[in-house]
Design an enzyme around this catalytic site. Structure first.
Site, mmCIF file in Angstrom:
data_model
loop_
_atom_site.group_PDB
_atom_site.id
_atom_site.type_symbol
_atom_site.label_atom_id
_atom_site.label_comp_id
_atom_site.label_asym_id
_atom_site.label_seq_id
_atom_site.Cartn_x
_atom_site.Cartn_y
_atom_site.Cartn_z
ATOM 1 N N ASN A 10 1.231 -1.495 -0.183
ATOM 2 C CA ASN A 10 -0.819 -0.148 0.051
ATOM 3 C C ASN A 10 1.048 1.327 0.325
ATOM 4 O O ASN A 10 1.579 1.395 0.741
ATOM 5 C CB ASN A 10 -0.742 0.445 1.014
ATOM 6 C CG ASN A 10 -2.361 1.139 1.931
ATOM 7 O OD1 ASN A 10 -1.467 1.722 0.669
ATOM 8 N ND2 ASN A 10 -3.574 0.811 2.115
ATOM 9 N N HIS A 13 1.200 6.105 1.959
ATOM 10 C CA HIS A 13 1.300 7.082 2.851
ATOM 11 C C HIS A 13 3.108 7.730 1.979
ATOM 12 O O HIS A 13 3.414 8.971 2.354
ATOM 13 C CB HIS A 13 1.931 6.481 3.870
ATOM 14 C CG HIS A 13 0.857 6.336 4.868
ATOM 15 N ND1 HIS A 13 -0.516 7.728 5.195
ATOM 16 C CD2 HIS A 13 0.095 5.348 5.552
ATOM 17 C CE1 HIS A 13 -1.146 6.519 5.628
ATOM 18 N NE2 HIS A 13 -1.179 5.471 5.920
ATOM 19 N N HIS A 46 -6.226 3.594 -1.338
ATOM 20 C CA HIS A 46 -7.287 4.045 -0.810
ATOM 21 C C HIS A 46 -7.200 4.960 -1.342
ATOM 22 O O HIS A 46 -6.685 6.625 -1.032
ATOM 23 C CB HIS A 46 -7.356 3.824 0.595
ATOM 24 C CG HIS A 46 -7.782 4.691 1.402
ATOM 25 N ND1 HIS A 46 -8.250 3.900 2.914
ATOM 26 C CD2 HIS A 46 -9.750 4.226 1.415
ATOM 27 C CE1 HIS A 46 -9.986 4.389 2.900
ATOM 28 N NE2 HIS A 46 -10.806 5.068 2.023
ATOM 29 N N ARG A 48 -10.062 8.261 -1.001
ATOM 30 C CA ARG A 48 -10.046 8.239 0.063
ATOM 31 C C ARG A 48 -11.137 9.646 -0.556
ATOM 32 O O ARG A 48 -10.926 10.554 -1.698
ATOM 33 C CB ARG A 48 -9.721 9.466 0.783
ATOM 34 C CG ARG A 48 -9.335 7.618 2.353
ATOM 35 C CD ARG A 48 -8.092 8.558 3.606
ATOM 36 N NE ARG A 48 -9.117 8.756 4.367
ATOM 37 C CZ ARG A 48 -10.050 8.073 5.423
ATOM 38 N NH1 ARG A 48 -8.745 6.721 5.634
ATOM 39 N NH2 ARG A 48 -10.276 8.342 6.208
ATOM 40 N N ARG A 52 -7.370 13.183 0.788
ATOM 41 C CA ARG A 52 -5.879 13.504 1.630
ATOM 42 C C ARG A 52 -4.668 12.486 1.083
ATOM 43 O O ARG A 52 -4.267 14.063 1.820
ATOM 44 C CB ARG A 52 -6.365 13.412 2.597
ATOM 45 C CG ARG A 52 -5.970 11.665 3.241
ATOM 46 C CD ARG A 52 -6.133 11.357 4.790
ATOM 47 N NE ARG A 52 -7.832 11.796 5.467
ATOM 48 C CZ ARG A 52 -8.095 10.947 6.526
ATOM 49 N NH1 ARG A 52 -7.642 10.238 7.319
ATOM 50 N NH2 ARG A 52 -9.578 11.502 7.007
ATOM 51 N N GLU A 73 -8.776 0.344 -3.139
ATOM 52 C CA GLU A 73 -10.063 1.014 -1.473
ATOM 53 C C GLU A 73 -10.494 1.677 -1.661
ATOM 54 O O GLU A 73 -9.912 2.578 -2.230
ATOM 55 C CB GLU A 73 -9.052 0.975 -0.477
ATOM 56 C CG GLU A 73 -8.205 -0.214 -0.161
ATOM 57 C CD GLU A 73 -6.949 -0.127 1.365
ATOM 58 O OE1 GLU A 73 -6.813 0.621 1.958
ATOM 59 O OE2 GLU A 73 -6.602 -1.113 1.237
ATOM 60 N N THR A 104 -8.200 4.095 8.815
ATOM 61 C CA THR A 104 -9.701 3.279 8.717
ATOM 62 C C THR A 104 -9.664 2.247 9.754
ATOM 63 O O THR A 104 -8.769 1.822 10.701
ATOM 64 C CB THR A 104 -9.139 1.945 7.567
ATOM 65 O OG1 THR A 104 -8.395 2.616 5.788
ATOM 66 C CG2 THR A 104 -10.608 1.393 7.567
ATOM 67 N N GLU A 154 -10.740 -9.587 3.771
ATOM 68 C CA GLU A 154 -9.575 -8.912 4.708
ATOM 69 C C GLU A 154 -9.677 -8.581 5.646
ATOM 70 O O GLU A 154 -10.978 -7.730 5.982
ATOM 71 C CB GLU A 154 -9.425 -7.240 3.707
ATOM 72 C CG GLU A 154 -7.419 -7.067 4.675
ATOM 73 C CD GLU A 154 -6.918 -5.999 3.689
ATOM 74 O OE1 GLU A 154 -7.727 -5.672 2.338
ATOM 75 O OE2 GLU A 154 -6.190 -4.849 4.306
ATOM 76 N N HIS A 194 -3.444 -4.199 7.873
ATOM 77 C CA HIS A 194 -4.022 -3.099 9.051
ATOM 78 C C HIS A 194 -2.557 -3.421 9.784
ATOM 79 O O HIS A 194 -3.272 -3.772 11.432
ATOM 80 C CB HIS A 194 -5.395 -2.986 9.551
ATOM 81 C CG HIS A 194 -4.649 -1.745 9.753
ATOM 82 N ND1 HIS A 194 -5.467 -0.241 9.069
ATOM 83 C CD2 HIS A 194 -5.035 -0.735 11.148
ATOM 84 C CE1 HIS A 194 -5.802 0.623 9.218
ATOM 85 N NE2 HIS A 194 -5.249 0.423 10.543
HETATM 86 N N1 PXP Z 1 -6.080 -2.801 4.841
HETATM 87 C C1 PXP Z 1 -6.600 -1.789 4.185
HETATM 88 C C2 PXP Z 1 -8.552 -2.314 4.443
HETATM 89 C C3 PXP Z 1 -6.581 -0.935 4.850
HETATM 90 O O1 PXP Z 1 -7.327 0.066 5.009
HETATM 91 C C4 PXP Z 1 -5.081 -0.561 5.084
HETATM 92 C C5 PXP Z 1 -4.905 1.396 5.265
HETATM 93 O O2 PXP Z 1 -4.951 1.350 4.258
HETATM 94 C C6 PXP Z 1 -4.208 -1.346 4.785
HETATM 95 C C7 PXP Z 1 -4.865 -2.318 4.560
HETATM 96 C C8 PXP Z 1 -2.661 -0.768 5.702
HETATM 97 O O3 PXP Z 1 -2.540 -0.371 6.729
HETATM 98 P P1 PXP Z 1 -0.824 0.053 6.961
HETATM 99 O O4 PXP Z 1 -1.120 0.963 6.790
HETATM 100 O O5 PXP Z 1 -1.612 -0.024 8.481
HETATM 101 O O6 PXP Z 1 -0.179 -1.241 6.777
#
Ligand code: PXP
Length: 242
Positions: A10, A13, A46, A48, A52, A73, A104, A154, A194
């Site tokens: 992901n 960030h 994601h 959003r 953001r 996402e 999330t 998930e 997550h």
């Molecule tokens: N899975 C989902 C559905 C999420 O919303 C997120 C966070 O955006 C993640 C995984 C990844 O989480 P993290 O950034 O804490 O690894």
């Protein structure tokens, strides 16, 4: 032999850092392409509603340039479902979204929103997109996910991640293991994510039947110190050792 667990990286960030200054860098597309070269099985973003971090342009360019697959996402809203149906990424993961949250928090309430989620699964499925639902590791939510026709879920590992270093850890791990077993018995493909990082990922990756882990924040954070490709490789190697 245990099937390899897939790694979805992901890159949200990377975009968070860019948006902090409204700059052109760092570009999440560059990070996504490096992640693929370093062994990611797919890229997750994601989009959003408040935009953001990830922007529409990021998703459009990734759709055109990724070599693996895009997992988008999104919240269950008419606008977002339309965006996904038009774009046709390989996967979509439906997530709950609150404007005031930092990330999330908690899974989707499938039990309480069966109709809207069923409709979203149907619209996305008809567009040829594989749909997953981001849910808490609970049997009632798993049953509801099956009922609304989602092929994949998930499991939210946030409570497990928060329990690291506390006596609650064993209980939280057990909750995920139990949900994994139950979901597999229902015939669902089981993913998780997550809050997973380099020191807590292995017990989750080791659970029988785990299909894919989606990991973002810890990889982006580590990449500041070791580079993006190395951060992905290190995560890949920890997962592969389970
Ligand atoms: N899975 C989902 C559905 C999420 O919303 C997120 C966070 O955006 C993640 C995984 C990844 O989480 P993290 O950034 O804490 O690894």
């Amino acid at each position: 032999m245990k099937k390899p667990v897939l790694l979805g990286v992901n890159v949200d960030h990377v975009a968070t850092l860019r948006q902090a200054r409204g700059a052109r860098y760092p570009d999440p597309v560059h990070a996504a392409l490096q992640a693929e070269i370093a062994g990611a099985d797919g890229i997750t973003v994601h989009l959003r509603e408040d935009r953001r971090h990830i922007q529409d342009r990021d998703v459009l360019v990734m759709k055109e340039t990724l070599q693996t697959r895009l997992n988008l996402e999104l919240a269950v809203t008419e606008d977002m479902i339309k965006f996904a149906v038009d774009l046709k990424p390989e996967h979509c993961c439906l997530v709950p979204e609150k404007r005031e949250e930092i990330t999330t928090e908690g899974g989707l309430d499938v039990v309480g929103n069966e109709e809207s989620i069923r409709k979203a699964c149907q619209q996305l499925g008809e567009a040829g997109i594989e749909v997953s639902l981001f849910i808490d590791p609970s049997t009632t939510q798993l049953e509801a996910a099956k009922k609304v026709g989602a092929p994949v879920v998930e499991l939210h590992t946030g409570s497990y991640a928060e329990a690291c270093g506390t006596p609650a850890l064993a209980r939280e791990l057990k909750t995920i293991e139990t949900a994994m077993k139950f979901g597999r018995e229902l015939g669902l493909t089981m993913n998780a994510g997550h809050g997973l990082h380099y020191h807590n990922v292995q017990p989750i990756a080791a659970i029988a039947g785990m299909h894919e882990l989606n990991i973002g924040h810890s990889i982006v954070a580590r990449s500041l110190l070791v580079g993006f490709a190395e951060a992905v490789k290190e995560m890949r190697s920890l997962i592969d050792k389970t």
